[in-house]
Motif scaffolding. Structure first.
Motif, short mmCIF file in Angstrom:
data_model
loop_
_atom_site.label_atom_id
_atom_site.label_comp_id
_atom_site.label_asym_id
_atom_site.label_seq_id
_atom_site.Cartn_x
_atom_site.Cartn_y
_atom_site.Cartn_z
N GLY A 96 33.23 28.03 28.74
CA GLY A 96 33.33 28.44 27.34
C GLY A 96 34.40 29.48 27.11
N LEU A 97 35.04 29.40 25.96
CA LEU A 97 36.09 30.36 25.59
C LEU A 97 35.55 31.79 25.62
CD1 LEU A 97 38.94 30.87 24.23
CD2 LEU A 97 37.75 30.63 22.06
N LYS A 98 36.35 32.71 26.12
CA LYS A 98 35.97 34.12 26.15
C LYS A 98 37.17 34.96 25.74
CE LYS A 98 32.74 33.05 29.79
NZ LYS A 98 32.65 31.65 29.37
N THR A 99 37.02 35.69 24.66
CA THR A 99 38.12 36.54 24.22
C THR A 99 37.61 37.96 24.08
OG1 THR A 99 37.66 36.17 21.89
CG2 THR A 99 39.21 34.66 22.93
N VAL A 100 38.54 38.90 24.17
CA VAL A 100 38.12 40.29 24.11
C VAL A 100 38.73 40.99 22.91
CG1 VAL A 100 39.92 40.93 25.78
CG2 VAL A 100 38.05 42.50 25.35
N SER A 101 37.88 41.65 22.16
CA SER A 101 38.33 42.46 21.03
C SER A 101 38.02 43.91 21.37
CB SER A 101 37.59 42.03 19.77
OG SER A 101 37.78 42.97 18.75
N VAL A 102 39.03 44.77 21.25
CA VAL A 102 38.84 46.17 21.58
C VAL A 102 38.67 46.96 20.29
CG1 VAL A 102 39.89 48.19 22.65
CG2 VAL A 102 40.15 45.95 23.70
N ARG A 103 37.59 47.69 20.22
CA ARG A 103 37.29 48.55 19.07
C ARG A 103 37.43 47.81 17.74
NH1 ARG A 103 39.64 54.55 20.71
NH2 ARG A 103 38.00 55.01 22.21
N ILE A 110 40.14 34.97 28.54
CA ILE A 110 40.02 35.73 29.79
C ILE A 110 38.96 35.13 30.72
CG2 ILE A 110 40.94 37.90 28.91
CD1 ILE A 110 38.04 38.86 28.61
N GLY A 111 38.30 34.07 30.25
CA GLY A 111 37.38 33.34 31.13
C GLY A 111 38.13 32.49 32.14
N ARG A 112 39.43 32.27 31.90
CA ARG A 112 40.19 31.43 32.84
C ARG A 112 40.79 32.25 33.96
NH1 ARG A 112 42.71 26.97 28.79
NH2 ARG A 112 40.84 26.97 27.54
N LEU A 113 40.66 33.56 33.86
CA LEU A 113 41.27 34.40 34.87
C LEU A 113 40.21 34.74 35.91
CD1 LEU A 113 43.17 36.62 32.32
CD2 LEU A 113 44.17 34.91 33.83
#
Lengths: 651, 682
Positions: free
Chosen positions: B99-106, B132-135
């Protein structure tokens, strides 16, 4: 000095650390977010019940059905969820009221949800998948002759029978059909080809209703969407172009020749609705955010008013338009991510009322006058169905003192019986029903002819609202007019169903129900076995459950009581009630479509349990056979809709 | 009691437990927590690996670091699993390995976080966000997250150009005992058909060069069971389902050449390949869970990058270059169009060069100038596709002052972008200057307490999808701009040898986002468009704490925790019904905790991430509410020494609570699952 300094520093370090810890504790006590309140519920006067379908957003399973009841002036935004303890699903596209039932096309879930309008209870959920298991994606609905027609995005129109509530045929049409309407004994279906962008379709399929076969394709503008017919059989269609250089157009099809008659190039239209041969056409320009609603006379083909709205009411993002009688309902979707409103305008373009905050992307409004539906009685002579309700005495229950028990405020027992007649004496397709309440509640009905007993065959069918897992069985008794006085005062014989010999059956059973002190308290009962209990209340039916039209403070019902059929299959506190069907021989026990709702007069037994051979019968009595409370869905009550003579019209 | 209420209670309860259990760090005493003040004078700005927590507390802008050792205690498989333990981040996780995983900061949004891999930014001009799930974490030596930007001023201009940077650094080869070759073989397996063999080998090639070659394969069928709830009330219907179309098949291969020509002269060359095929399971649609998901996705990423750096007495110089090729193929075999399927192919390319110089004016003050030029192209087999090409030129002038008790940096970034399209209108993005300033001060000489502050103004460009995707795209879009203000406090102390580390950071911040790029669905689901519409105002607090205890010899306990409080409010339109509502998928409170116990027999590691409830749609209505959750994991591991080799075994139990909680509504997470691994280092 040096030592002291060290100590001070250590103390400082420790106190700082303690302070930080305390700070963290304080923060952890910070409350999480509170949900924001909805906009205050409006108070609007009018008549009937307004059902509002909101589409929700893609992939969020958040389509909702809201109900605004003009009588109680209450808005229930989650009517379907409350009544069925499950959501409608993903992207409810269209809804229609037909025969007292609401049909809802849920696009991404690929289901047609059928519910009893009055109660909100689902009668059936009809899945639409092809042989390979791929979702057909229903879009829009049309109704005619006891059938529901559904455009399916895979290039078919599905036909649903309103009695069996199953798809009984499919007709191929063009690519990605959108709107459809019935006119001239034909079905007009707009083939959009929307998924073949940029190679859109530009045809309207004409499907013969009798043969349910496509007869012709009419070439119209690119990417047709909504269609509707006027009273003269002319069909109007919106062709939406390519959303780029080819504009939206409003077009007319000649219903006699089935050809494109005229294209009103000056009228850009996104959607429209027709009532009394007046078309209300709206357009919304997504780039500029501008919108307008025009009034178009189908008879003269003239635009009557360029701006329907005359009182300065501003629409931000109109999302659908529905004309009902002389009123025009326009839904407001704002930015598609906040809950929208329903605005009702009079024919002269003045805002009559506004219901705020009804749901996310409201797209269809249906107004039901359920009492009108009931009074629309087809009292035809010579019918396979019942022609009279002789007696109606429900036991207490959640539908008692509502229209589902033929009650309106102030009704006497006579009024209730008259209303019960008005409600049921109509074709079964209309589907109005009466609830018999808890155990023992009964109804006695008659026919305009004697139903013959054909040995070995099913003789009549009892219509209810049972489906798999929702059986509310009623015991069926029959009677022949032996003394010929035309009245149901003769010997009754029970039709011995599958549980007749069950040792758990309580024979010669009696229950007395007592009017509670406070009318909205639970109704208590005692039986002739020394047991007592109560009829459970449910949160979404707040009225009194003891029949308000009865003067006596208690009443006693008699018969045989079958063992309960309900099981909670979920782990408490979750509830998932399965009301299992008995194998055969009970009303409202198996679906109307199955033989399990059919009865043989051969099954008749007398009081001693001896089989009785009757030549035919004239009256039927049905009473609720079980006494059980099922958590949130409440008491089990047999619902009665109609009876059909299965030999009718045969020699 | 409804499930919802129960859950809300338990989240709050767990938050308290977490805080009681404290603060802190998975950090061994052998990491030697010694204040190394001389290191900050070092113009080369080498981060001393043993001193990560030190770097964190003296950084002028919040910096969080997870070393390889800490990563090993987090029960993490993918970079996304580890990033969840940083404070102030929201990882949007669509569930499962694939599944797609993205990161949002603050709360700034995923497109505002740059992800750098060994110092060079990974880019996706099409979507603007990195999955960032692919890393993989398999060969990661260090993972760090910098709010604003890091204190390093001698780096690519692109690393100055985002609101936050997630930096991934892979392990460099190490040689012991003069053996010129060493390596590792590892095998991991687990629930839902997980199979993950990996290997690397380090080879010394003469005096100047060494090479690290690394590869792994990962397969999982991902078919985990879950409960589908047909409403939020505890009494609503429930069905038992199994996730479908969730298989993942990844191959990663990397080679990195390290050249060290002298003490002042170094070079790295890296090639990277990642190929994957996966199912896209889609949301769990009511009454249509089996049929809804059948889409497939194929991904291939290849890049080659090179880095060269040379130092002189007062000068340093570096040059970097990169070529990136990305290929994506998407297939929907059940599309209801004439073809009965939809298939699209996308190709992205990037050509990148960067050069920079650093000059030390006086020992405490240095200045740098870094400039990057790059070209991005996107090719797609879509009808009327515009084939955009973006030329970017970024230049950053930066200055840094370092003394024992004061650290200050400032920078000004100039961005010039030019776009060309073959069909249609191209975006006209104006020249922009973006300032940054930060400072950290230690007020008392003998207390390691520092006060820090930073300000940053930066923007993100509209992505190619935002600008040009079919009818959705809008070439008139402006960049989405953010302002960040941060004020913080850091403190660390050592209390004898039993408590070698206690440290704490607290940062309060205000961010605002203007011209937020949002999608508006219109009348039919095929016509959306992108608009600069939103304004978001964010106020928040991030806390982190770490502690290490050595009560007995050879027994160490390290604990750590983070806590995040954020009010991210939609302040677009005071007249709208979403005004001052928390933006979607942003919890008000969230946090993480970890504890590792090291003994001579086995090592135990426990970790938890938790979040308060969120809303799936713009309005904070009960109907949009996504319940909070907590996810606990536990692992047991042991290392055996066999001759000169080392055998490490571990067993992990993930999501101990077993609940199929949702981060993204209708994308359930796996319940309790297991992983076991064996690795052999030689």
């Amino acid at each position: 000095m040096e030592q002291k300094n060290e100590n001070m520093i250590r103390d400082f370090k420790i106190s700082l650390f303690t302070w930080c810890l305390a700070g963290l504790f304080g923060l952890s006590a910070c409350n999480d977010m509170e949900d924001m309140p909805h906009v205050d519920a409006p108070v609007v006067s009018g008549k009937g019940q307004l059902y509002i379908l909101s589409e929700g957003l893609f992939n969020l399973n958040n389509s909702t059905l809201a109900l605004y009841d003009f009588e109680t002036q209450q808005l229930q935004t989650d009517f379907f969820q409350t009544c069925n303890r499950r959501g409608l699903g993903d992207t409810g596209n269209d809804m229609g009221l037909y025969g007292g039932k609401l049909y809802i096309a849920v696009n991404v879930s690929s289901q047609i949800e059928v519910l009893q309008a009055a109660t909100g209870r689902s009668l059936a959920r009809i899945p639409l998948f092809n042989e390979a298991g791929v979702a057909r994606q229903p879009r829009y609905l049309a109704f005619d002759g006891g059938k529901v027609y559904v455009t399916c995005y895979d290039g078919y129109v599905a036909r649903i029978d309103t009695v069996s509530l199953e798809v009984d045929a499919l007709a191929a049409c063009g690519r990605n059909p959108e709107g459809l309407c019935v006119a001239n004994g034909k079905l007009y279906v707009a083939n959009s080809g929307g998924l073949d962008y940029p190679d859109y379709d530009n045809t309207v399929s004409v499907i013969d209703l009798a043969t349910f076969q496509e007869r012709k394709r009419i070439t119209v503008g690119m990417n047709p969407g909504r269609v509707a017919a006027d009273s003269r059989g002319n069909v109007y269609v919106v062709s939406r172009g390519n959303y780029d250089d080819i504009p939206y157009r409003f077009q007319k099809i000649d219903g006699a020749a089935d050809e494109l008659a005229r294209s009103f190039d000056e009228i850009q239209a996104l959607d429209f609705t027709i009532s009394d041969d007046i078309a209300y056409i709206y357009h919304y320009n997504h780039t500029s955010g501008e919108s307008w609603v025009k009034v178009f006379d189908c008879a003269t083909e003239q635009v009557l008013r360029d701006n329907f709205i005359t009182d300065g009411t501003v629409l931000e993002t109109p999302y659908s338009i529905n004309a009902i009688g002389s009123d025009v309902y326009i839904t407001e979707a704002y930015n598609f991510t906040v809950w929208g409103d329903v605005l009702c305008f009079s024919a002269d373009g003045r805002l009559k009322f506004r219901l705020n905050d009804v749901g996310l992307n409201p797209n269809k409004v249906v107004l039901a006058q359920l009492s009108e539906v009931a009074s629309d009685t087809a009292q035809t002579s010579g019918s396979p169905y019942i022609n009279r309700v002789w007696e109606y005495m429900p036991a207490p229950g959640q539908f008692v003192n509502t229209e589902t028990s033929a009650y309106e405020t102030g009704f006497t027992a006579d009024d209730v019986l008259a209303q019960a007649n008005a409600r049921l004496l109509q074709s079964p397709a209309k589907g109005a029903l009466l609830s018999l309440g808890a155990w023992g509640g009964y109804i006695v009905v008659g026919f305009d002819h004697t139903i013959p007993n054909v040995p070995g065959e099913y003789d009549f069918k009892v219509y209810g609202n049972a489906y798999n897992g929702s059986a509310e069985p009623g015991i069926v008794l029959v009677s022949a007019d032996a003394n010929g006085n035309g009245l149901p005062d003769d010997e009754w014989y029970e039709l011995a169903g599958s549980e007749y010999g069950n040792p758990e059956v309580l024979a010669d059973y009696e229950v007395t129900y007592f009017r509670p002190e406070a009318l909205t308290d639970s109704v208590c009962w005692t039986d002739n076995r020394g047991q007592s209990g109560y009829v459970a209340r449910v949160s979404y039916h707040g009225q009194a459950y003891y029949p308000a039209w009865l003067e006596a403070d208690s009443y006693t019902l008699r018969g045989r009581r079958l063992p309960g059929n309900a099981t909670n299959t979920a782990t408490p506190p979750a509830e998932n009630w399965v009301l299992a069907s008995f194998p055969w021989g009970y009303a409202d026990n198996q679906s109307n479509a199955s033989d399990g709702s059919n009865f043989k007069i051969d099954w008749a037994v007398d009081k001693d349990g001896k089989s009785v051979q009757l030549a035919g019968i004239d009256f039927v009595k049905i009473y609720t056979a079980v006494q059980q409370n099922c958590g949130w869905i409440g008491e089990t009550s047999t619902e009665f809709c109609n009876i059909e003579d299965l030999h009718y019209g045969q020699d | 009691m409804t499930v919802d209420r129960y859950f809300g209670f338990s989240v709050r309860f767990r938050a308290c437990v977490l805080v009681m259990f404290g603060f802190a760090a998975v950090c061994r005493a052998s990491d030697g927590f010694v204040l190394d003040t001389t290191a900050v004078y070092d113009i080369q700005e080498v981060v001393v690996t043993e001193n990560y927590r030190n770097s964190e507390t003296r950084s002028t802008a919040p910096l969080q670091i997870l070393s390889q050792k800490k990563l090993a205690t987090l029960n993490a498989l993918q970079v996304s699993d580890a990033v969840k333990y940083f404070s102030g981040v929201t990882v949007k996780d669509y569930g499962g390995i694939g599944g797609l995983k993205t990161v949002s900061v603050r709360s700034l949004g995923a497109a505002h976080t740059a992800v750098s891999y060994n110092g060079m930014t990974l880019s996706d001009c099409q979507n603007g966000q990195i999955d960032i799930g692919r890393l993989s974490l398999e060969n990661v030596d260090m993972l760090s997250l910098a709010n604003g930007q890091s204190d390093q001023i001698f780096q690519a201009a692109r690393l100055f150009a985002s609101a936050a940077v997630l930096n991934i650094r892979t392990a460099a080869p190490k040689f012991e005992d003069d053996r010129p070759v060493n390596g590792k073989l590892a095998m991991r397996g687990g629930s839902f058909g997980l199979l993950n063999p990996s290997a690397y080998v380090n080879v010394r090639l003469g005096d100047r060069w060494s090479v690290h070659v690394d590869g792994e394969w990962l397969y999982s069928n991902g078919q985990y069971p879950y409960l589908l709830h047909y409403g939020s009330a505890g009494t609503d219907s429930v069905s038992r389902e199994r996730r479908q179309n969730t298989d993942v098949n990844n191959l990663r291969a990397e080679a990195m050449f390290y050249g060290s020509f002298s003490d002042t002269d170094e070079m790295q060359v890296q090639v990277y390949y990642y190929g994957s095929e996966r199912g896209l399971p889609g949301a769990t649609i009511y009454y249509n869970t089996l049929n809804f998901s059948s889409q497939r996705l194929w991904d291939n990423t290849f890049f080659a990058q090179a880095h060269y750096k040379k130092d002189w007495d007062k000068w340093a110089f570096r040059v970097d270059g990169k070529y990136n090729f990305g290929y994506t193929r998407y297939l929907d075999p059940t599309m209801l169009n004439s073809a009965g399927r939809e298939e699209n192919t996308y190709r992205q390319q990037e050509y990148y060069v960067s050069a920079g110089g650093l000059y030390k004016i006086i020992p405490n003050l240095s200045v740098s100038l870094n400039t990057d030029a790059f070209v991005n192209t996107l090719w797609a087999d879509l009808t009327d596709f515009s084939f955009p090409v973006r030329y970017s030129w970024l230049t950053a002038l930066a200055v840094k002052y370092v003394s024992n008790r004061v650290l200050a940096t400032g920078s000004l970034l100039a961005t010039l972008t030019e776009e060309q399209v073959r069909i249609g209108q191209s975006a006209d993005i104006p020249f922009r200057l973006s300032p940054y300033a930060s400072v950290s001060v230690q007020p008392f000489e003998r207390v390691d307490l520092r006060v820090r502050a930073f300000y940053k103004n930066i923007f993100r460009l509209p992505t190619f999808n935002d600008l040009y995707y079919g009818r959705v795209g809008n070439p008139d879009l402006k960049p989405e701009t953010t302002n960040q203000y941060n004020l913080g406090l850091t403190y660390s102390v050592r209390i004898g040898s039993y408590v070698p580390l206690l440290s704490f950071t607290a940062d309060a911040y205000h961010n605002d986002v203007r011209d937020k790029i949002v999608a508006f669905p219109s009348k039919n689901i095929y016509t959306w468009t992108m608009l600069n519409y939103g304004k978001v105002s964010i106020n928040g607090l991030d806390l982190t704490g770490e502690a290490a205890f050595y009560p007995w010899e050879k027994i160490g306990l390290s604990i750590g925790g983070t806590y995040t409080y954020q009010r991210a409010l939609n302040v677009t339109d005071p007249d709208s019904r979403e005004y001052r509502h928390q933006i979607p998928y942003t919890p008000r409170v969230s946090g993480s905790g970890k504890a590792a116990l090291e003994t001579p027999w086995v090592n135990l590691a426990y970790s938890v991430v938790w979040s308060g409830h969120r809303y799936a749609v713009n309005q904070n209505y009960t109907e949009n509410r996504v319940p909070g959750y907590s996810d606990h994991s536990l692992s047991v591991s042991r290392t055996f020494h066999i001759g000169r080799t080392e055998l490490a075994c571990s067993v992990e139990c993930l999501n101990l609570g077993g609940k199929n909680y949702e981060v993204v509504r209708y994308f359930p997470m796996p319940g309790r699952s297991w992983r076991a691994s064996v690795q052999w280092k030689w």
